[in-house]
Every structure is written in C-alpha cells, then in structure tokens.
Scaffold this motif. Sequence first.
Motif, PDB file in Angstrom:
ATOM      1  N   GLU A 158       0.829  -1.199   0.000  1.00 40.90           N
ATOM      2  CA  GLU A 158       0.000   0.000   0.000  1.00 40.90           C
ATOM      3  C   GLU A 158       0.870   1.259   0.000  1.00 40.90           C
ATOM      4  OE1 GLU A 158      -4.087  -1.015   2.339  1.00 40.90           O
ATOM      5  OE2 GLU A 158      -2.237  -1.207   3.512  1.00 40.90           O
ATOM      6  N   VAL A 159       1.945   1.225   0.756  1.00 35.24           N
ATOM      7  CA  VAL A 159       2.858   2.365   0.795  1.00 35.24           C
ATOM      8  C   VAL A 159       3.485   2.585  -0.575  1.00 35.24           C
ATOM      9  CG1 VAL A 159       5.027   3.206   1.766  1.00 35.24           C
ATOM     10  CG2 VAL A 159       3.337   2.118   3.252  1.00 35.24           C
ATOM     11  N   GLU A 160       3.922   1.518  -1.227  1.00 36.58           N
ATOM     12  CA  GLU A 160       4.550   1.624  -2.540  1.00 36.58           C
ATOM     13  C   GLU A 160       3.583   2.185  -3.571  1.00 36.58           C
ATOM     14  OE1 GLU A 160       7.746   1.191  -3.405  1.00 36.58           O
ATOM     15  OE2 GLU A 160       8.160   0.845  -1.280  1.00 36.58           O
ATOM     16  N   VAL A 161       2.328   1.686  -3.570  1.00 31.87           N
ATOM     17  CA  VAL A 161       1.332   2.158  -4.527  1.00 31.87           C
ATOM     18  C   VAL A 161       1.045   3.642  -4.296  1.00 31.87           C
ATOM     19  CG1 VAL A 161      -1.092   1.955  -5.228  1.00 31.87           C
ATOM     20  CG2 VAL A 161       0.300  -0.101  -4.935  1.00 31.87           C
ATOM     21  N   ALA A 162       0.876   4.027  -3.044  1.00 33.76           N
ATOM     22  CA  ALA A 162       0.608   5.432  -2.733  1.00 33.76           C
ATOM     23  C   ALA A 162       1.775   6.316  -3.142  1.00 33.76           C
ATOM     24  CB  ALA A 162       0.313   5.596  -1.242  1.00 33.76           C
ATOM     25  N   LEU A 163       2.988   5.844  -2.913  1.00 29.93           N
ATOM     26  CA  LEU A 163       4.180   6.597  -3.304  1.00 29.93           C
ATOM     27  C   LEU A 163       4.249   6.757  -4.822  1.00 29.93           C
ATOM     28  CD1 LEU A 163       6.748   7.976  -2.300  1.00 29.93           C
ATOM     29  CD2 LEU A 163       7.898   5.781  -2.462  1.00 29.93           C
ATOM     30  N   LEU A 164       3.951   5.689  -5.564  1.00 35.60           N
ATOM     31  CA  LEU A 164       3.962   5.765  -7.026  1.00 35.60           C
ATOM     32  C   LEU A 164       2.894   6.743  -7.524  1.00 35.60           C
ATOM     33  CD1 LEU A 164       4.499   2.019  -7.965  1.00 35.60           C
ATOM     34  CD2 LEU A 164       6.128   3.899  -8.246  1.00 35.60           C
ATOM     35  N   ARG A 165       1.724   6.711  -6.928  1.00 34.81           N
ATOM     36  CA  ARG A 165       0.665   7.649  -7.313  1.00 34.81           C
ATOM     37  C   ARG A 165       1.098   9.090  -7.042  1.00 34.81           C
ATOM     38  NH1 ARG A 165      -4.315   4.196  -4.900  1.00 34.81           N
ATOM     39  NH2 ARG A 165      -4.569   2.823  -6.680  1.00 34.81           N
ATOM     40  N   HIS A 166       1.734   9.308  -5.907  1.00 36.87           N
ATOM     41  CA  HIS A 166       2.199  10.649  -5.562  1.00 36.87           C
ATOM     42  C   HIS A 166       3.266  11.118  -6.547  1.00 36.87           C
ATOM     43  CE1 HIS A 166       3.008  14.093  -3.016  1.00 36.87           C
ATOM     44  NE2 HIS A 166       4.304  13.807  -3.080  1.00 36.87           N
ATOM     45  N   GLN A 167       4.191  10.235  -6.900  1.00 37.68           N
ATOM     46  CA  GLN A 167       5.230  10.582  -7.864  1.00 37.68           C
ATOM     47  C   GLN A 167       4.624  10.885  -9.228  1.00 37.68           C
ATOM     48  OE1 GLN A 167       7.849   7.220  -7.694  1.00 37.68           O
ATOM     49  NE2 GLN A 167       9.137   8.128  -6.100  1.00 37.68           N
TER      50      GLN A 167
END
Length: 173
Positions: A158-167
Amino acid sequence: MALINRISRLFTADVHALLDNLEEPEVVLKQALRDMRDVIAIDQSRLNATRQQIKQNADMQQQLQLKLTGLREELDLCMDSENAPLARNVMRRYLLTQKQMDTSNQSLAALQTQEQELNNLLAQQANELESLTQKVELLHVASGPGGMTACEVISDEEVEVALLRHQQARAEL
C-alpha cells in the motif's frame, strides 16, 4: 468414544478462549519488543566482539609481515655468507611464520564473513523491531480514549502504490 472426543475439544476450546481473554495484546506486544531489543543487544555485542577480533587479527598479520620481511633479509644474509646450517634454521622460522600468516588469513576471511552475516541479521532485526514498534503504536492509538475503534496495519504494498501515485501526480504538474 466420539462423544468424549467432542466434549474434550469443546473443553479445550473454552480453556483457550479464556486464556485469550486474559492476555492483553498490548502487554504481549510490549514484551515481544523488550525481547527483540534484548536479542538485538546480544547480536550487537557479538558484532562488536567480531570486529575486535578482526582488528586483532589485522594487527597480528602486520606483525607477521614485518617478521617475514626480517626473516627474508636474514635468509639472504645467510645465503650470501654460504652458511647452510644457519640458513636452514632461518628457513624453518620463515616457513613457520608463513604458515601462521596463512592461518591468520583464513581466520580473517571467516571473521569477515561472520561480520557480514551479523550485519545482515542486525539490519533484518532492526526492520522487524520497527514494524513491531509501529504495530504497538497503532494498537495504543486504537485502544486509547477517543482513538480509532479498529487497528489497521498499512502494508508495504500500500505504501509503494501510494508513493507511485504521488510521484505520478508530481510528474504531471
């Protein structure tokens, strides 16, 4: 016979349920944290001891190298003066010192491997400790007054997906 087995299972289940109610998850997690910190402290002291042994081994190798250099000079002197019996004695000491150097090299390699394994183990333990600490904090927030009613743990995915969306959102700007 089947009736006795069923009653036995029912009794066992009731006892386990009673024990589950007696255990407080926060207390159990805090104890797990203390135990994990103790294990990390022990492994850290093992790592420090290994590093000390590596340093001692390196110092010993330096001394052996100086001794080998001196023995080579003595051997050259004996050969120049054509003193074979003395040259044999010096060669014997040279070979013994060389064997000590080889043993020291093997020991150093083993110690360096052990140091790397301990470094990896400590890094893994630090990650586990951090994760467990976060779980305890979440449980504390969930059980606190006015806090959340359910404790959710955010997965790494979940952290990785959220980080990718933010990027991705930043890239679009």
